[in-house]
Design a protein around this motif. Structure first.
Motif, PDB file in Angstrom:
ATOM      1  N   TRP A  25       0.862  -1.188   0.000  1.00 22.92           N
ATOM      2  CA  TRP A  25       0.000   0.000   0.000  1.00 22.92           C
ATOM      3  C   TRP A  25       0.895   1.233   0.000  1.00 22.92           C
ATOM      4  CZ3 TRP A  25      -5.206   0.218  -0.579  1.00 22.92           C
ATOM      5  CH2 TRP A  25      -5.952  -0.946  -0.346  1.00 22.92           C
ATOM      6  N   PHE A  26       0.552   2.177  -0.847  1.00 20.75           N
ATOM      7  CA  PHE A  26       1.226   3.463  -0.915  1.00 20.75           C
ATOM      8  C   PHE A  26       0.153   4.537  -0.806  1.00 20.75           C
ATOM      9  CE2 PHE A  26       5.541   2.320  -2.332  1.00 20.75           C
ATOM     10  CZ  PHE A  26       5.339   0.990  -2.616  1.00 20.75           C
ATOM     11  N   ARG A  27       0.581   5.760  -0.567  1.00 23.50           N
ATOM     12  CA  ARG A  27      -0.364   6.856  -0.524  1.00 23.50           C
ATOM     13  C   ARG A  27       0.271   8.107  -1.094  1.00 23.50           C
ATOM     14  NH1 ARG A  27      -0.756   7.661   6.089  1.00 23.50           N
ATOM     15  NH2 ARG A  27       1.361   8.470   6.407  1.00 23.50           N
ATOM     16  N   GLN A  28      -0.586   8.983  -1.594  1.00 23.24           N
ATOM     17  CA  GLN A  28      -0.103  10.243  -2.142  1.00 23.24           C
ATOM     18  C   GLN A  28      -1.072  11.344  -1.772  1.00 23.24           C
ATOM     19  OE1 GLN A  28       0.731  10.237  -6.367  1.00 23.24           O
ATOM     20  NE2 GLN A  28       2.151  11.945  -6.130  1.00 23.24           N
ATOM     21  N   ALA A  29      -0.555  12.329  -1.048  1.00 19.72           N
ATOM     22  CA  ALA A  29      -1.335  13.499  -0.677  1.00 19.72           C
ATOM     23  C   ALA A  29      -1.118  14.585  -1.722  1.00 19.72           C
ATOM     24  CB  ALA A  29      -0.908  13.983   0.702  1.00 19.72           C
ATOM     25  N   PRO A  30      -2.056  15.535  -1.828  1.00 23.56           N
ATOM     26  CA  PRO A  30      -1.907  16.609  -2.815  1.00 23.56           C
ATOM     27  C   PRO A  30      -0.603  17.365  -2.630  1.00 23.56           C
ATOM     28  CG  PRO A  30      -4.117  16.606  -1.912  1.00 23.56           C
ATOM     29  CD  PRO A  30      -3.328  15.623  -1.105  1.00 23.56           C
ATOM     30  N   GLY A  31       0.129  17.530  -3.713  1.00 27.07           N
ATOM     31  CA  GLY A  31       1.371  18.274  -3.662  1.00 27.07           C
ATOM     32  C   GLY A  31       2.545  17.536  -3.069  1.00 27.07           C
ATOM     33  N   LYS A  32       2.341  16.255  -2.754  1.00 30.86           N
ATOM     34  CA  LYS A  32       3.423  15.464  -2.151  1.00 30.86           C
ATOM     35  C   LYS A  32       3.738  14.255  -3.027  1.00 30.86           C
ATOM     36  CE  LYS A  32       2.638  16.722   2.669  1.00 30.86           C
ATOM     37  NZ  LYS A  32       2.490  16.205   4.049  1.00 30.86           N
ATOM     38  N   GLU A  33       4.906  13.689  -2.780  1.00 28.94           N
ATOM     39  CA  GLU A  33       5.298  12.498  -3.518  1.00 28.94           C
ATOM     40  C   GLU A  33       4.584  11.267  -2.955  1.00 28.94           C
ATOM     41  OE1 GLU A  33       9.813  13.831  -4.872  1.00 28.94           O
ATOM     42  OE2 GLU A  33       9.511  12.130  -3.514  1.00 28.94           O
ATOM     43  N   ARG A  34       4.487  10.264  -3.796  1.00 31.02           N
ATOM     44  CA  ARG A  34       3.931   8.995  -3.353  1.00 31.02           C
ATOM     45  C   ARG A  34       4.833   8.407  -2.271  1.00 31.02           C
ATOM     46  NH1 ARG A  34       2.744   5.097  -8.201  1.00 31.02           N
ATOM     47  NH2 ARG A  34       4.400   6.487  -8.900  1.00 31.02           N
ATOM     48  N   GLU A  35       4.229   7.884  -1.210  1.00 39.94           N
ATOM     49  CA  GLU A  35       5.030   7.338  -0.133  1.00 39.94           C
ATOM     50  C   GLU A  35       4.547   5.943   0.247  1.00 39.94           C
ATOM     51  OE1 GLU A  35       4.772   9.941   3.243  1.00 39.94           O
ATOM     52  OE2 GLU A  35       2.743   9.326   3.753  1.00 39.94           O
ATOM     53  N   PHE A  36       5.497   5.169   0.691  1.00 39.42           N
ATOM     54  CA  PHE A  36       5.232   3.791   1.115  1.00 39.42           C
ATOM     55  C   PHE A  36       4.482   3.777   2.431  1.00 39.42           C
ATOM     56  CE2 PHE A  36       5.906  -0.614   1.876  1.00 39.42           C
ATOM     57  CZ  PHE A  36       6.319  -0.751   3.194  1.00 39.42           C
ATOM     58  N   VAL A  37       3.520   2.855   2.543  1.00 35.84           N
ATOM     59  CA  VAL A  37       2.777   2.691   3.791  1.00 35.84           C
ATOM     60  C   VAL A  37       3.113   1.344   4.433  1.00 35.84           C
ATOM     61  CG1 VAL A  37       0.486   2.526   4.835  1.00 35.84           C
ATOM     62  CG2 VAL A  37       0.891   4.155   2.958  1.00 35.84           C
ATOM     63  N   THR A  38       2.878   0.266   3.689  1.00 32.57           N
ATOM     64  CA  THR A  38       3.114  -1.061   4.237  1.00 32.57           C
ATOM     65  C   THR A  38       3.101  -2.086   3.109  1.00 32.57           C
ATOM     66  OG1 THR A  38       2.258  -2.743   5.792  1.00 32.57           O
ATOM     67  CG2 THR A  38       0.622  -1.417   4.635  1.00 32.57           C
ATOM     68  N   THR A  39       3.646  -3.266   3.393  1.00 33.47           N
ATOM     69  CA  THR A  39       3.617  -4.344   2.438  1.00 33.47           C
ATOM     70  C   THR A  39       3.499  -5.679   3.161  1.00 33.47           C
ATOM     71  OG1 THR A  39       4.756  -5.352   0.541  1.00 33.47           O
ATOM     72  CG2 THR A  39       6.136  -4.559   2.323  1.00 33.47           C
ATOM     73  N   ILE A  40       2.958  -6.663   2.466  1.00 39.31           N
ATOM     74  CA  ILE A  40       2.803  -7.998   3.028  1.00 39.31           C
ATOM     75  C   ILE A  40       3.327  -9.013   2.020  1.00 39.31           C
ATOM     76  CG2 ILE A  40       0.418  -8.214   2.183  1.00 39.31           C
ATOM     77  CD1 ILE A  40      -0.158  -9.809   4.802  1.00 39.31           C
TER      78      ILE A  40
END
Length: 123
Positions: free
Chosen positions: A36-51
């Motif tokens: 799972w990754f996430r991207q907020a407005p104006g920010k780079e995509r960032e790692f959240v977690t992996t399984i």
């Protein structure tokens, strides 16, 4: 053709919970790691977690450790992200992705991506 479909996003108050789902088709899901990754407005995509494809093998970014839990049901070709104690800074579009690489946080090592689901944490 591999397809990933995220669902479960929405608006939640700070301190609340949400469960995201990532349903996969067109791939042998049980031998893939899912992130799972996430991207907020104006920010780079960032790692959240992996399984990993073996049960119990997970890796979390420090920002969500202890608040988010990733799990998978290979029989349903689905991965879940249980999010608790949500904060406004968790607001982002959340994406799931699959990879053949074990427990990687690098987005460029993921092969297929879903379209994303919006999570908004606000009072």
């Amino acid at each position: 053709q591999v397809q990933l479909v995220e669902s479960g996003g929405g608006l939640v108050q700070p301190g609340g919970s949400l469960r995201l789902s990532c349903a996969a088709s067109g791939t042998i899901f049980s031998n893939k790691a899912v992130g799972w990754f996430r991207q907020a407005p104006g920010k780079e995509r960032e790692f959240v977690t992996t399984i990993g494809w073996r049960a119990g093998s997970t890796y979390y970014d420090d920002s969500v450790k202890g608040r988010f839990t990733i799990s998978r049901d290979n029989a349903k070709n689905t991965v879940y992200l249980q999010m608790s104690s949500l904060k406004p800074e968790d607001t982002a579009v959340y994406y799931c992705a699959v990879t053949r690489i074990w427990l990687t946080s690098r987005w460029d090592q993921y092969d297929y991506w879903g379209q994303g689901t919006q999570v908004t944490v606000s009072s």
